[in-house]
Design a protein around this motif. Structure first.
Motif, PDB file in Angstrom:
ATOM      1  N   ARG A  47       0.836  -1.207   0.000  1.00  0.00           N
ATOM      2  CA  ARG A  47       0.000   0.000   0.000  1.00  0.00           C
ATOM      3  C   ARG A  47       0.866   1.250   0.000  1.00  0.00           C
ATOM      4  NH1 ARG A  47      -1.253   3.464   3.911  1.00  0.00           N
ATOM      5  NH2 ARG A  47      -0.466   2.032   5.481  1.00  0.00           N
ATOM      6  N   ALA A  50       2.322   1.809  -3.406  1.00  0.00           N
ATOM      7  CA  ALA A  50       1.310   2.342  -4.319  1.00  0.00           C
ATOM      8  C   ALA A  50       1.066   3.822  -4.056  1.00  0.00           C
ATOM      9  CB  ALA A  50      -0.001   1.563  -4.170  1.00  0.00           C
ATOM     10  N   GLU A  51       1.047   4.217  -2.786  1.00  0.00           N
ATOM     11  CA  GLU A  51       0.840   5.626  -2.448  1.00  0.00           C
ATOM     12  C   GLU A  51       1.974   6.494  -2.965  1.00  0.00           C
ATOM     13  OE1 GLU A  51       0.412   5.519   1.783  1.00  0.00           O
ATOM     14  OE2 GLU A  51      -1.736   5.079   1.666  1.00  0.00           O
ATOM     15  N   ARG A  52       3.185   5.963  -2.966  1.00  0.00           N
ATOM     16  CA  ARG A  52       4.328   6.738  -3.477  1.00  0.00           C
ATOM     17  C   ARG A  52       4.122   7.104  -4.943  1.00  0.00           C
ATOM     18  NH1 ARG A  52       7.508   2.733  -0.935  1.00  0.00           N
ATOM     19  NH2 ARG A  52       7.969   3.411   1.166  1.00  0.00           N
ATOM     20  N   GLY A  53       3.414   6.285  -5.674  1.00  0.00           N
ATOM     21  CA  GLY A  53       3.148   6.563  -7.074  1.00  0.00           C
ATOM     22  C   GLY A  53       2.227   7.752  -7.281  1.00  0.00           C
ATOM     23  N   PHE A  54       1.503   8.129  -6.237  1.00  0.00           N
ATOM     24  CA  PHE A  54       0.563   9.245  -6.325  1.00  0.00           C
ATOM     25  C   PHE A  54       1.069  10.510  -5.660  1.00  0.00           C
ATOM     26  CE2 PHE A  54      -2.099   5.403  -6.379  1.00  0.00           C
ATOM     27  CZ  PHE A  54      -2.649   5.551  -7.631  1.00  0.00           C
ATOM     28  N   CYS A  55       2.261  10.447  -5.081  1.00  0.00           N
ATOM     29  CA  CYS A  55       2.771  11.561  -4.300  1.00  0.00           C
ATOM     30  C   CYS A  55       4.019  12.161  -4.936  1.00  0.00           C
ATOM     31  CB  CYS A  55       3.162  11.107  -2.894  1.00  0.00           C
ATOM     32  SG  CYS A  55       1.777  10.531  -1.924  1.00  0.00           S
ATOM     33  N   HIS A  57       7.360  13.490  -3.587  1.00  0.00           N
ATOM     34  CA  HIS A  57       8.144  13.475  -2.353  1.00  0.00           C
ATOM     35  C   HIS A  57       9.248  14.500  -2.428  1.00  0.00           C
ATOM     36  CE1 HIS A  57       6.405   9.951  -0.404  1.00  0.00           C
ATOM     37  NE2 HIS A  57       6.220   9.490  -1.626  1.00  0.00           N
ATOM     38  N   CYS A  62       5.167  13.881   1.480  1.00  0.00           N
ATOM     39  CA  CYS A  62       4.263  13.632   0.352  1.00  0.00           C
ATOM     40  C   CYS A  62       3.257  14.775   0.249  1.00  0.00           C
ATOM     41  CB  CYS A  62       3.542  12.303   0.579  1.00  0.00           C
ATOM     42  SG  CYS A  62       2.464  11.848  -0.773  1.00  0.00           S
TER      43      CYS A  62
END
Length: 63
Positions: A47, A50-55, A57, A62
């Motif tokens: 999870r 996957a969140e890193r793909g939307f953020c 940094h 994020c």
């Protein structure tokens, strides 16, 4: 209603122990949510990945 048995802080190991330690460091105690999600630490890691793909940094985290 379901009953989910979680691990006591004294006996948790491996990746779950890391999740517990992160909570203790940032919040001062282990939250019920972390106790449940630590039952499947691999899913937590997926999870987060996957969140890193939307953020975006940066030094601020994020956003």
């Amino acid at each position: 209603m379901s009953v989910i048995r979680t691990s006591a802080e004294a006996v948790v190991e491996g990746a779950a122990a890391t999740l517990y330690a992160d909570d203790r460091e940032s919040l001062g105690s282990v939250t019920p949510h972390t106790r449940v999600t630590a039952l499947n630490p691999e899913a937590v890691a997926l999870r987060r990945e996957a969140e890193r793909g939307f953020c975006v940094h940066d030094a601020g985290g994020c956003r």
